[in-house]
Write a protein that holds these residues in place. Structure first.
Motif, PDB file in Angstrom:
ATOM      1  N   VAL A   1     -31.718 -53.237   7.797  1.00  0.00           N
ATOM      2  CA  VAL A   1     -32.634 -54.393   8.441  1.00  0.00           C
ATOM      3  C   VAL A   1     -33.449 -53.581   8.533  1.00  0.00           C
ATOM      4  CG1 VAL A   1     -29.634 -55.553   8.738  1.00  0.00           C
ATOM      5  CG2 VAL A   1     -30.832 -53.299  10.155  1.00  0.00           C
ATOM      6  N   ASP A   2     -33.358 -52.618   8.452  1.00  0.00           N
ATOM      7  CA  ASP A   2     -35.204 -52.325   8.983  1.00  0.00           C
ATOM      8  C   ASP A   2     -35.567 -53.058  10.567  1.00  0.00           C
ATOM      9  OD1 ASP A   2     -37.636 -51.144   8.988  1.00  0.00           O
ATOM     10  OD2 ASP A   2     -38.418 -52.414   7.714  1.00  0.00           O
ATOM     11  N   ASN A   3     -34.854 -52.586  11.458  1.00  0.00           N
ATOM     12  CA  ASN A   3     -34.998 -53.106  13.031  1.00  0.00           C
ATOM     13  C   ASN A   3     -36.246 -52.383  13.592  1.00  0.00           C
ATOM     14  OD1 ASN A   3     -32.524 -54.461  14.215  1.00  0.00           O
ATOM     15  ND2 ASN A   3     -31.898 -53.105  12.588  1.00  0.00           N
ATOM     16  N   GLY A   4     -36.682 -51.207  13.038  1.00  0.00           N
ATOM     17  CA  GLY A   4     -38.156 -51.040  13.597  1.00  0.00           C
ATOM     18  C   GLY A   4     -37.391 -50.180  15.550  1.00  0.00           C
ATOM     19  N   ALA A   5     -38.444 -48.789  15.613  1.00  0.00           N
ATOM     20  CA  ALA A   5     -37.970 -48.446  17.016  1.00  0.00           C
ATOM     21  C   ALA A   5     -37.537 -49.165  17.787  1.00  0.00           C
ATOM     22  CB  ALA A   5     -39.007 -47.443  17.221  1.00  0.00           C
ATOM     23  N   SER A   6     -38.335 -50.193  18.073  1.00  0.00           N
ATOM     24  CA  SER A   6     -38.761 -51.202  19.372  1.00  0.00           C
ATOM     25  C   SER A   6     -36.909 -51.904  19.121  1.00  0.00           C
ATOM     26  CB  SER A   6     -39.258 -52.368  19.545  1.00  0.00           C
ATOM     27  OG  SER A   6     -38.478 -53.286  18.138  1.00  0.00           O
ATOM     28  N   GLN A   7     -36.107 -51.835  18.414  1.00  0.00           N
ATOM     29  CA  GLN A   7     -35.362 -52.382  18.493  1.00  0.00           C
ATOM     30  C   GLN A   7     -33.200 -51.225  19.008  1.00  0.00           C
ATOM     31  OE1 GLN A   7     -34.360 -55.526  15.770  1.00  0.00           O
ATOM     32  NE2 GLN A   7     -36.983 -55.738  15.547  1.00  0.00           N
ATOM     33  N   MET A   8     -34.137 -50.181  19.099  1.00  0.00           N
ATOM     34  CA  MET A   8     -33.047 -49.159  18.385  1.00  0.00           C
ATOM     35  C   MET A   8     -32.470 -49.266  19.983  1.00  0.00           C
ATOM     36  SD  MET A   8     -32.879 -47.664  15.485  1.00  0.00           S
ATOM     37  CE  MET A   8     -33.107 -45.910  15.360  1.00  0.00           C
ATOM     38  N   PRO A   9     -32.628 -49.797  20.986  1.00  0.00           N
ATOM     39  CA  PRO A   9     -31.855 -49.304  22.527  1.00  0.00           C
ATOM     40  C   PRO A   9     -30.816 -50.672  21.809  1.00  0.00           C
ATOM     41  CG  PRO A   9     -33.655 -49.076  23.099  1.00  0.00           C
ATOM     42  CD  PRO A   9     -33.915 -49.176  21.390  1.00  0.00           C
ATOM     43  N   GLN A  10     -31.221 -51.169  21.739  1.00  0.00           N
ATOM     44  CA  GLN A  10     -30.107 -52.707  21.539  1.00  0.00           C
ATOM     45  C   GLN A  10     -29.157 -52.473  20.278  1.00  0.00           C
ATOM     46  OE1 GLN A  10     -30.549 -55.313  23.363  1.00  0.00           O
ATOM     47  NE2 GLN A  10     -28.288 -55.423  22.929  1.00  0.00           N
ATOM     48  N   LEU A  11     -29.600 -51.994  18.976  1.00  0.00           N
ATOM     49  CA  LEU A  11     -28.881 -51.642  18.312  1.00  0.00           C
ATOM     50  C   LEU A  11     -27.660 -51.120  18.476  1.00  0.00           C
ATOM     51  CD1 LEU A  11     -29.116 -52.415  14.835  1.00  0.00           C
ATOM     52  CD2 LEU A  11     -29.873 -50.024  14.662  1.00  0.00           C
ATOM     53  N   ALA A  12     -28.483 -49.834  19.239  1.00  0.00           N
ATOM     54  CA  ALA A  12     -27.339 -48.997  20.311  1.00  0.00           C
ATOM     55  C   ALA A  12     -26.342 -49.228  20.842  1.00  0.00           C
ATOM     56  CB  ALA A  12     -27.418 -47.699  20.381  1.00  0.00           C
TER      57      ALA A  12
ATOM     58  N   TRP B   1     -32.347 -41.459  20.821  1.00  0.00           N
ATOM     59  CA  TRP B   1     -31.789 -42.026  21.655  1.00  0.00           C
ATOM     60  C   TRP B   1     -30.624 -41.401  22.183  1.00  0.00           C
ATOM     61  CZ3 TRP B   1     -35.400 -44.478  17.633  1.00  0.00           C
ATOM     62  CH2 TRP B   1     -35.877 -45.082  18.872  1.00  0.00           C
ATOM     63  N   VAL B   2     -30.420 -40.937  23.262  1.00  0.00           N
ATOM     64  CA  VAL B   2     -28.993 -40.542  23.301  1.00  0.00           C
ATOM     65  C   VAL B   2     -27.924 -41.589  23.844  1.00  0.00           C
ATOM     66  CG1 VAL B   2     -28.182 -38.400  25.141  1.00  0.00           C
ATOM     67  CG2 VAL B   2     -30.256 -38.271  24.056  1.00  0.00           C
ATOM     68  N   LEU B   3     -26.522 -41.965  23.892  1.00  0.00           N
ATOM     69  CA  LEU B   3     -26.014 -42.579  24.422  1.00  0.00           C
ATOM     70  C   LEU B   3     -25.436 -42.069  24.516  1.00  0.00           C
ATOM     71  CD1 LEU B   3     -25.642 -43.755  20.545  1.00  0.00           C
ATOM     72  CD2 LEU B   3     -27.511 -44.598  21.663  1.00  0.00           C
ATOM     73  N   ASN B   4     -24.516 -41.986  25.687  1.00  0.00           N
ATOM     74  CA  ASN B   4     -23.606 -41.930  26.692  1.00  0.00           C
ATOM     75  C   ASN B   4     -22.648 -43.064  27.348  1.00  0.00           C
ATOM     76  OD1 ASN B   4     -21.990 -39.936  27.561  1.00  0.00           O
ATOM     77  ND2 ASN B   4     -22.975 -39.941  29.799  1.00  0.00           N
ATOM     78  N   VAL B   5     -21.348 -42.562  27.352  1.00  0.00           N
ATOM     79  CA  VAL B   5     -20.409 -42.933  27.604  1.00  0.00           C
ATOM     80  C   VAL B   5     -19.096 -42.191  28.448  1.00  0.00           C
ATOM     81  CG1 VAL B   5     -18.661 -44.908  27.949  1.00  0.00           C
ATOM     82  CG2 VAL B   5     -20.418 -45.226  26.531  1.00  0.00           C
ATOM     83  N   GLY B   6     -19.071 -41.446  29.942  1.00  0.00           N
ATOM     84  CA  GLY B   6     -17.589 -40.845  30.001  1.00  0.00           C
ATOM     85  C   GLY B   6     -18.393 -39.329  30.187  1.00  0.00           C
TER      86      GLY B   6
ATOM     87  N   SER C   1     -12.114 -54.570  28.206  1.00  0.00           N
ATOM     88  CA  SER C   1     -12.599 -55.643  27.384  1.00  0.00           C
ATOM     89  C   SER C   1     -14.418 -55.316  27.527  1.00  0.00           C
ATOM     90  CB  SER C   1     -12.424 -56.733  27.317  1.00  0.00           C
ATOM     91  OG  SER C   1     -13.046 -57.409  28.664  1.00  0.00           O
ATOM     92  N   ARG C   2     -14.773 -54.762  28.107  1.00  0.00           N
ATOM     93  CA  ARG C   2     -15.875 -54.643  28.397  1.00  0.00           C
ATOM     94  C   ARG C   2     -17.048 -52.746  28.774  1.00  0.00           C
ATOM     95  NH1 ARG C   2     -19.469 -59.184  27.669  1.00  0.00           N
ATOM     96  NH2 ARG C   2     -17.516 -61.152  28.357  1.00  0.00           N
ATOM     97  N   VAL C   3     -17.784 -52.200  28.516  1.00  0.00           N
ATOM     98  CA  VAL C   3     -18.187 -51.364  28.636  1.00  0.00           C
ATOM     99  C   VAL C   3     -19.969 -50.521  28.819  1.00  0.00           C
ATOM    100  CG1 VAL C   3     -18.406 -50.163  26.385  1.00  0.00           C
ATOM    101  CG2 VAL C   3     -18.116 -48.849  28.442  1.00  0.00           C
ATOM    102  N   THR C   4     -20.482 -50.604  29.263  1.00  0.00           N
ATOM    103  CA  THR C   4     -21.443 -49.861  29.823  1.00  0.00           C
ATOM    104  C   THR C   4     -21.859 -48.886  29.462  1.00  0.00           C
ATOM    105  OG1 THR C   4     -21.714 -52.126  31.920  1.00  0.00           O
ATOM    106  CG2 THR C   4     -23.333 -50.770  31.822  1.00  0.00           C
ATOM    107  N   PRO C   5     -23.569 -48.150  28.175  1.00  0.00           N
ATOM    108  CA  PRO C   5     -23.268 -47.405  28.136  1.00  0.00           C
ATOM    109  C   PRO C   5     -24.649 -46.915  28.710  1.00  0.00           C
ATOM    110  CG  PRO C   5     -23.807 -48.879  26.562  1.00  0.00           C
ATOM    111  CD  PRO C   5     -23.229 -49.740  27.323  1.00  0.00           C
ATOM    112  N   ASP C   6     -24.936 -45.694  29.098  1.00  0.00           N
ATOM    113  CA  ASP C   6     -26.413 -45.384  28.825  1.00  0.00           C
ATOM    114  C   ASP C   6     -27.085 -45.078  27.887  1.00  0.00           C
ATOM    115  OD1 ASP C   6     -25.304 -44.431  32.065  1.00  0.00           O
ATOM    116  OD2 ASP C   6     -25.039 -42.787  32.035  1.00  0.00           O
ATOM    117  N   ILE C   7     -28.372 -45.351  27.326  1.00  0.00           N
ATOM    118  CA  ILE C   7     -28.865 -45.004  26.628  1.00  0.00           C
ATOM    119  C   ILE C   7     -30.551 -44.946  27.197  1.00  0.00           C
ATOM    120  CG2 ILE C   7     -30.484 -46.181  24.703  1.00  0.00           C
ATOM    121  CD1 ILE C   7     -27.644 -48.139  24.555  1.00  0.00           C
ATOM    122  N   LEU C   8     -30.983 -43.179  26.663  1.00  0.00           N
ATOM    123  CA  LEU C   8     -31.999 -42.477  26.992  1.00  0.00           C
ATOM    124  C   LEU C   8     -32.717 -41.958  26.161  1.00  0.00           C
ATOM    125  CD1 LEU C   8     -29.979 -39.730  28.996  1.00  0.00           C
ATOM    126  CD2 LEU C   8     -31.250 -42.016  29.988  1.00  0.00           C
ATOM    127  N   GLU C   9     -34.143 -42.180  25.800  1.00  0.00           N
ATOM    128  CA  GLU C   9     -34.996 -41.981  24.489  1.00  0.00           C
ATOM    129  C   GLU C   9     -35.812 -40.887  25.512  1.00  0.00           C
ATOM    130  OE1 GLU C   9     -37.593 -45.206  23.646  1.00  0.00           O
ATOM    131  OE2 GLU C   9     -38.888 -43.750  22.749  1.00  0.00           O
TER     132      GLU C   9
END
Ligand code: CA
Length: 252
Positions: A69-80, A119-124, A177-185
């Motif tokens: 889908v060629d999202n581009g870097a700016s959309q990576m956090p949302q994608l993650a 992008w570093v993704l973290n939960v837990g 039912s919901r989760v909030t991840p940390d996403i760092l660049e």
């Protein structure tokens, strides 16, 4: 600044450890798609294994289709974030449908790599570390009760390590039912080494020990194996998983 393309390589090891009857950790990666994941399941043997492997499979599936889908870097956090939320729902709804899986969940620590950006993704409480110039730095913050107490100044680091509540995590995938991840660049530099690991590694080994085991020129597989062997020698109380990802200048 050098504009050389970075060449990524990775190695991973998982081990049941010496005390647990099964391995509830799971990992997965695709160097081609720039995805690296470690999950540490909970909820009792079978359920923990289901949660962690479901998380790895779902995340790999969702994120590896991103190139199309060629999202581009700016959309990576949302994608993650979208991938993490979809994965969370998949685990949660599975646990709701099967009473034997009620309450199952998993940690998630992951990397999403796009050339020099990660992008570093973290939960837990699984962790990401970065080795740069032979110096180790913890990138993620644990989502755990004791880490929160330390950050609020109510507990010291050494008290946290000994606390009977050290296993209590404050965020997990699949338990609600919901989760909030940390996403760092992060911006990657040639020579950087990234480590993803479950707490079975970090509870047995101090950061200086991990730093010295990583600070060699041995192959990635060998360094992964040495980390796991050292954690087992130190007790191996829990399942141990680590992925090492190295960023070097392109060999071509
Ligand atoms: Ca664990």
């Amino acid at each position: 600044m050098s504009t050389a393309v970075l060449h990524y390589a990775a190695a991973a090891v998982t081990d049941r450890g010496r005390k647990r009857p099964s391995n509830e950790d799971a990992f997965g990666f695709s160097v081609e798609h720039g995805i690296y994941l470690v999950c540490d399941g909970m909820g009792g043997a079978a359920a923990g294994e289901v949660a962690s492997s479901l998380a790895v499979d779902e995340m790999l599936r969702l994120l590896s289709s991103r190139a199309e889908v060629d999202n581009g870097a700016s959309q990576m956090p949302q994608l993650a974030e979208d991938a993490i939320c979809t994965t969370n729902e998949a685990i949660f709804s599975r646990s709701q449908r099967n009473y034997k899986l009620n309450g199952m969940g998993t940690t998630l620590v992951g990397l999403l790599v796009e050339e020099r950006r990660v992008w570093v993704l973290n939960v837990g409480d699984s962790r990401c570390y970065r080795m740069r110039n032979r110096s180790l730095e913890q990138i993620t913050h644990d989502h755990s009760l004791v880490e929160e107490q330390v950050r609020l100044g109510r507990m010291t680091r050494s008290e946290a390590i000994r606390s009977p509540l050290r296993n209590v995590i404050t965020r997990a995938l699949g338990t609600q039912s919901r989760v909030t991840p940390d996403i760092l660049e992060l911006e990657v530099e040639p020579g950087d080494l990234l480590l993803l690991c479950s707490d079975g590694l970090t509870r047995e080994l101090t950061d200086p020990t991990i730093e010295s085991l990583l600070g060699t020129d041995l192959p990635l597989e060998t360094r992964c194996g040495r980390l796991v062997d050292a954690a087992k020698k130190a007790g191996g109380h829990d399942n141990i998983t680590c992925i090492l990802v190295s960023a070097g200048p392109d060999k071509n």
